[in-house]
Design a protein around this motif. Structure first.
Motif, PDB file in Angstrom:
ATOM      1  N   PHE A  55     -12.948 -40.273   6.497  1.00 11.55           N
ATOM      2  CA  PHE A  55     -12.060 -39.170   6.812  1.00 11.55           C
ATOM      3  C   PHE A  55     -12.967 -37.945   6.921  1.00 11.55           C
ATOM      4  CE2 PHE A  55      -7.409 -38.109   5.338  1.00 11.55           C
ATOM      5  CZ  PHE A  55      -7.073 -37.800   6.642  1.00 11.55           C
ATOM      6  N   HIS A  57     -12.568 -33.881   7.012  1.00  9.11           N
ATOM      7  CA  HIS A  57     -11.817 -32.622   7.002  1.00  9.11           C
ATOM      8  C   HIS A  57     -12.796 -31.510   7.364  1.00  9.11           C
ATOM      9  CE1 HIS A  57      -8.477 -34.728   5.231  1.00  9.11           C
ATOM     10  NE2 HIS A  57      -7.756 -33.615   5.151  1.00  9.11           N
ATOM     11  N   GLU A  67      -7.998 -24.748   0.689  1.00  6.41           N
ATOM     12  CA  GLU A  67      -7.562 -26.101   1.025  1.00  6.41           C
ATOM     13  C   GLU A  67      -6.488 -26.070   2.116  1.00  6.41           C
ATOM     14  OE1 GLU A  67      -8.308 -29.509  -0.191  1.00  6.41           O
ATOM     15  OE2 GLU A  67     -10.138 -28.351  -0.320  1.00  6.41           O
ATOM     16  N   TRP A  68      -5.662 -25.043   2.099  1.00  9.27           N
ATOM     17  CA  TRP A  68      -4.629 -24.889   3.122  1.00  9.27           C
ATOM     18  C   TRP A  68      -4.737 -23.501   3.732  1.00  9.27           C
ATOM     19  CZ3 TRP A  68       0.628 -26.828   0.611  1.00  9.27           C
ATOM     20  CH2 TRP A  68       0.608 -28.231   0.545  1.00  9.27           C
ATOM     21  N   HIS A 106      -5.383 -29.178  11.360  1.00 15.89           N
ATOM     22  CA  HIS A 106      -4.843 -29.198   9.988  1.00 15.89           C
ATOM     23  C   HIS A 106      -3.659 -28.242   9.941  1.00 15.89           C
ATOM     24  CE1 HIS A 106      -5.154 -29.177   5.457  1.00 15.89           C
ATOM     25  NE2 HIS A 106      -5.338 -30.453   5.723  1.00 15.89           N
ATOM     26  N   HIS A 107      -3.158 -27.954   8.712  1.00 18.54           N
ATOM     27  CA  HIS A 107      -1.923 -27.176   8.597  1.00 18.54           C
ATOM     28  C   HIS A 107      -2.051 -25.736   9.123  1.00 18.54           C
ATOM     29  CE1 HIS A 107      -1.051 -30.599   6.220  1.00 18.54           C
ATOM     30  NE2 HIS A 107      -1.475 -30.147   5.064  1.00 18.54           N
ATOM     31  N   TYR A 152      -6.363 -37.149  13.161  1.00 16.04           N
ATOM     32  CA  TYR A 152      -5.388 -36.546  12.251  1.00 16.04           C
ATOM     33  C   TYR A 152      -4.839 -35.318  12.956  1.00 16.04           C
ATOM     34  CZ  TYR A 152      -4.086 -33.516   8.191  1.00 16.04           C
ATOM     35  OH  TYR A 152      -3.457 -32.678   7.305  1.00 16.04           O
ATOM     36  N   TRP A 190      -3.035 -40.280  12.507  1.00 16.68           N
ATOM     37  CA  TRP A 190      -2.665 -39.895  11.127  1.00 16.68           C
ATOM     38  C   TRP A 190      -1.695 -38.727  11.155  1.00 16.68           C
ATOM     39  CZ3 TRP A 190      -2.912 -37.699   6.192  1.00 16.68           C
ATOM     40  CH2 TRP A 190      -3.305 -38.531   5.148  1.00 16.68           C
ATOM     41  N   ASP A 192       0.290 -36.249   8.797  1.00 17.38           N
ATOM     42  CA  ASP A 192       0.382 -35.740   7.430  1.00 17.38           C
ATOM     43  C   ASP A 192       1.815 -35.294   7.153  1.00 17.38           C
ATOM     44  OD1 ASP A 192       0.044 -34.129   5.086  1.00 17.38           O
ATOM     45  OD2 ASP A 192      -2.085 -34.035   5.591  1.00 17.38           O
ATOM     46  N   ALA A 194       2.682 -33.374   4.599  1.00 14.57           N
ATOM     47  CA  ALA A 194       2.742 -32.135   3.808  1.00 14.57           C
ATOM     48  C   ALA A 194       3.434 -31.023   4.592  1.00 14.57           C
ATOM     49  CB  ALA A 194       1.334 -31.686   3.434  1.00 14.57           C
ATOM     50  N   GLU A 238      -3.645 -38.938  -4.303  1.00 11.42           N
ATOM     51  CA  GLU A 238      -4.929 -38.653  -3.650  1.00 11.42           C
ATOM     52  C   GLU A 238      -6.082 -38.931  -4.612  1.00 11.42           C
ATOM     53  OE1 GLU A 238      -4.490 -34.741  -1.873  1.00 11.42           O
ATOM     54  OE2 GLU A 238      -2.962 -35.465  -0.485  1.00 11.42           O
ATOM     55  N   ASP A 283      -6.216 -42.782   0.756  1.00 12.23           N
ATOM     56  CA  ASP A 283      -7.057 -41.672   1.195  1.00 12.23           C
ATOM     57  C   ASP A 283      -7.467 -40.856  -0.018  1.00 12.23           C
ATOM     58  OD1 ASP A 283      -4.280 -40.873   1.061  1.00 12.23           O
ATOM     59  OD2 ASP A 283      -4.852 -38.958   1.938  1.00 12.23           O
ATOM     60  N   TRP A 290     -10.405 -31.422  -0.210  1.00 15.78           N
ATOM     61  CA  TRP A 290     -10.569 -32.129   1.063  1.00 15.78           C
ATOM     62  C   TRP A 290     -11.580 -31.450   1.967  1.00 15.78           C
ATOM     63  CZ3 TRP A 290      -8.769 -36.884   1.710  1.00 15.78           C
ATOM     64  CH2 TRP A 290      -7.775 -37.312   0.839  1.00 15.78           C
ATOM     65  N   ASN A 588      -1.901 -27.685  -2.097  1.00 15.89           N
ATOM     66  CA  ASN A 588      -1.942 -29.159  -2.188  1.00 15.89           C
ATOM     67  C   ASN A 588      -1.989 -29.680  -3.620  1.00 15.89           C
ATOM     68  OD1 ASN A 588      -1.907 -31.664  -0.969  1.00 15.89           O
ATOM     69  ND2 ASN A 588      -4.125 -31.858  -0.923  1.00 15.89           N
ATOM     70  N   ASN A 591       0.121 -33.174  -4.579  1.00 17.22           N
ATOM     71  CA  ASN A 591      -0.476 -34.468  -4.258  1.00 17.22           C
ATOM     72  C   ASN A 591      -1.851 -34.654  -4.867  1.00 17.22           C
ATOM     73  OD1 ASN A 591       1.697 -35.265  -2.765  1.00 17.22           O
ATOM     74  ND2 ASN A 591       0.873 -34.494  -0.835  1.00 17.22           N
TER      75      ASN A 591
HETATM   76  C1  FUL Z   1      -2.490 -33.818   2.450  1.00 15.64           C
HETATM   77  C2  FUL Z   1      -2.882 -32.443   2.990  1.00 15.64           C
HETATM   78  O1  FUL Z   1      -2.010 -31.446   2.557  1.00 15.64           O
HETATM   79  C3  FUL Z   1      -4.279 -32.206   2.513  1.00 15.64           C
HETATM   80  O2  FUL Z   1      -4.754 -30.934   2.864  1.00 15.64           O
HETATM   81  C4  FUL Z   1      -5.162 -33.281   3.121  1.00 15.64           C
HETATM   82  O3  FUL Z   1      -5.221 -33.129   4.521  1.00 15.64           O
HETATM   83  C5  FUL Z   1      -4.649 -34.659   2.742  1.00 15.64           C
HETATM   84  C6  FUL Z   1      -5.392 -35.760   3.401  1.00 15.64           C
HETATM   85  O4  FUL Z   1      -3.293 -34.781   3.059  1.00 15.64           O
HETATM   86  O5  FUL Z   1      -1.177 -34.096   2.646  1.00 15.64           O
END
Ligand code: FUL
Length: 633
Positions: A55, A57, A67-68, A106-107, A152, A190, A192, A194, A238, A283, A290, A588, A591
């Motif tokens: 993976f 990131h 992270e976000w 990503h987000h 992703y 992938w 996500d 979240a 996680e 994962d 991440w 995050n 999780n």
């Molecule tokens: C989560 C995400 O919110 C994290 O930032 C990361 O990408 C992880 C793999 O999945 O849901």
């Protein structure tokens, strides 16, 4: 007379042909077992056989150390100084991985390719004068290194103006099309689940059917990941730990990714009678978070931790998707890559020699007594040759005689999953000559694609695999017995922790009052305090110190109520406070409840720290849990 001769000739012919005819029907006439329940598609089977892949990131968060990201970052922050996707691919290849999945979006909504559906992309960054494309570079590097490529794409998008409206679904489908039609084959898509905005009312109703159709239209072989598949599923945490019982079947009716997903413990174990084949993917990141951060250079997971993860993922009927985040140069850090190589070596050494290679196997319940289903099939390299029992047999055993007594500490067994997942409980046993009986060495529940039992080293010559319970007659395609070497290594530096231990003797909790809250500063993350009424936590350090930050260690449970939004203040006297963080967020944390570093500009001096929770992972709850509060000096 003529008739007689004819009759004679026919009879002779019959006698000559009959024996071989009978033999033929014995061997060929034994029908193969019928599939039990739902089974993997051809693509899911190929995917499962990949077992281990990387993976990655990478994005603005790599540069902002969050992270976000919230999608408001200046795209100019994304500026790797020496991006080298071939180095990522070479590392993955050398690590024994079979592919790479990239966080193309990503987000924060930032696209690592110049998407025409966004204004928040590599094109708007300064990197390569806006002419770069990480998706292109990585997909080409994967091809060059013989790796599969995966994508992703986060449905949750904090940048796109249409997010939260039905129009966004169209935008997302077009974005998907762009990535899935422009860069060659994709083995996994992938999604996500979240969505940190959901509780703020900005809730997008995703059109999953549209997204899935879009994926299959461009990449029919792609395995689609989400909390509930349809190709493969998240296994609920996680930490790298799949359920010890792990069915590849799952109830999916009425569920959807994200907030509508089944509970985490169901995702970990799957459902014995699930109506869909949705195998688990584990994962986990090689670092605490991440995304890359220089602060975690000394927290790269140790080889023994990675080996543990191997057994709790691949060893438990799950694939392993190990995150290795590139740094700001755009390269994998040498510590991570050295760790990956040592991890590969440890696994290869563990499984180098199957002690069953010269063993004699005896399976009394072999299907129809036919050679085609004989136990020797358990030792060959052909995936499609298997041992099977007769249909009515649900408990049975395979006896194993080694040429001489051997020491071992691992047992590997695989079901032939094209015919479904069947075994519910099994044991490895050894023959005790003195007691004239079988001793259990180790036992397990489900097997699935691959199950590895780990146990303290034992010595034995005569063993048996005992199938104690199965939903349908067992069908196995491989077994192995190994003596894995013990792992010796030095792990992360403890210097900081030693210093903190010395300082901690002076600490006390000013608020809330009560003995139980002392667990927050006892240095033991296993002891957790629950603080009601969202009352702030005030720590008195007993002396004035120059601080660079604070560490909030949440309880190590997804079910605990973790702080998500908070204020942090420091003070010299416990009366006059200086706020160093206001309405800040722990991303995050639900999780991935890892220790959260809160860094700030070094204080001159401070003796008191106040952590004021504003929101928790249980939005309506009025309590939060905390395992430890510590310092960054
Ligand atoms: C989560 C995400 O919110 C994290 O930032 C990361 O990408 C992880 C793999 O999945 O849901």
């Amino acid at each position: 007379m003529r008739n007689n001769i004819l009759t004679y000739a026919l009879l002779l012919g019959f006698l000559l042909v009959l024996p071989s005819g009978i033999w033929f029907s014995c061997s060929q006439g034994v029908k193969p077992p019928e599939a039990y329940g739902v089974v993997p598609t051809e693509h899911q089977l190929k995917w499962q056989q990949m077992e281990y892949y990387m993976f990655v990131h990478f994005g603005p968060n790599t540069f902002t150390e969050v992270e976000w990201g919230d999608g408001k970052e200046d795209p100019g922050v994304f500026n790797p100084s020496a991006l080298d996707c071939r180095q990522w691919a070479a590392t993955a290849r050398a690590a024994g991985m079979k592919g790479i999945i990239l966080t193309a979006k990503h987000h924060d909504g930032f696209c690592l390719w110049p998407s025409q559906y966004s204004t928040h992309t590599v094109r708007e960054s300064g990197w390569k004068d806006g002419k770069g494309d990480v998706v292109r570079e990585l997909s080409e590097a994967c091809k060059a290194y013989g790796l599969a490529f995966g994508v992703y794409l986060s449905p949750w998008d904090q940048n796109h103006p249409s997010y939260g409206t039905p129009e966004y679904n169209e935008v997302f489908a077009r974005t998907l099309t762009e990535v899935l039609s422009g860069y060659g084959p994709v083995f996994e898509q992938w999604f996500d689940g979240a969505n940190g905005d959901a509780h703020k009312g900005k809730r997008q109703v995703y059109d999953w059917d549209l997204f899935h159709q879009t994926v299959y239209a461009h990449q029919p072989q792609a395995v689609i990941f989400s909390d509930v598949g349809p190709g493969c599923r998240w296994m609920g945490n996680e930490r790298g730990v799949a359920g010890e019982t792990n069915w590849s079947r799952l109830h999916v009716e009425g569920f959807e990714p994200g907030l509508g997903a089944p509970p985490a413990d169901t995702l970990a174990t799957g459902n014995i009678d699930g109506e869909a084949w949705v195998p688990a993917e584990t994962d986990v990141s090689i670092r605490p978070g991440w995304f890359y951060s220089a602060h975690t250079d000394d927290q790269v997971k140790s080889v023994s931790r990675l080996v543990d993860i191997y057994y709790t993922s691949i060893g438990r009927n799950s694939n392993l998707l190990l995150n290795v985040p590139p740094n700001r140069e755009g390269r994998i850090h040498p510590t991570d890559s050295a760790r990956l190589m040592a991890f590969r070596k440890a696994i290869e050494e563990s499984f180098a020699h199957n002690l069953l290679d010269d063993a004699i196997l005896h399976a009394p319940d072999t299907r129809g007594g036919a050679a085609k289903y004989a136990a020797k099939n358990l030792l060959d390299e052909d995936y499609d040759s298997y041992w099977a029992s007769d249909d009515e047999v649900l408990t049975t055993s395979i006896e194993i005689s080694l040429p001489e007594a051997a020491r071992f500490n691992r047992f590997l067994v695989q079901e032939y999953i094209p015919l479904g997942q069947r075994v519910a409980r099994f044991a490895l046993e050894s023959w005790d000559e003195a007691a004239a009986g079988w001793n259990v060495i180790s036992e397990g529940t489900t097997i699935g694609y691959k199950r590895i039992l780990r146990f303290p080293r034992v010595k034995a010559q005569k063993l048996r695999l005992h199938i104690l319970s199965a939903l349908a007659s067992p069908v196995l395609n491989r077994i192995g017995l190994y003596d894995a070497p013990d792992i010796y290594e030095d792990t992360r530096q403890e210097t900081d922790q030693t210093l903190i231990k010395a300082l901690r003797v002076k600490w006390s909790i000013e608020s809330p009052k009560g003995e139980t809250f002392k667990s927050v500063i006892d240095g033991d993350a296993q002891t957790t305090a629950v603080i009601r009424g969202l009352e702030p936590l005030i720590l008195n350090l007993g002396e004035k110190l120059r601080l660079r930050g604070v560490i909030y260690v949440p309880a190590d449970k997804a079910t605990a109520s973790h702080i998500t939004r908070y204020n942090l203040s420091v003070s010299l006297d416990g009366k006059q406070w200086t706020k160093v963080k206001q309405a800040a967020v722990f991303h995050n944390i639900k999780n991935n409840p890892i220790p959260q570093d809160v860094r700030f500009d070094p204080t001159e001096q401070a003796q008191f720290i106040k952590l004021e929770p504003l929101e928790t992972t249980t939005p309506d709850g009025d309590a939060y849990s905390i395992a430890e509060l510590s310092l960054i000096l």
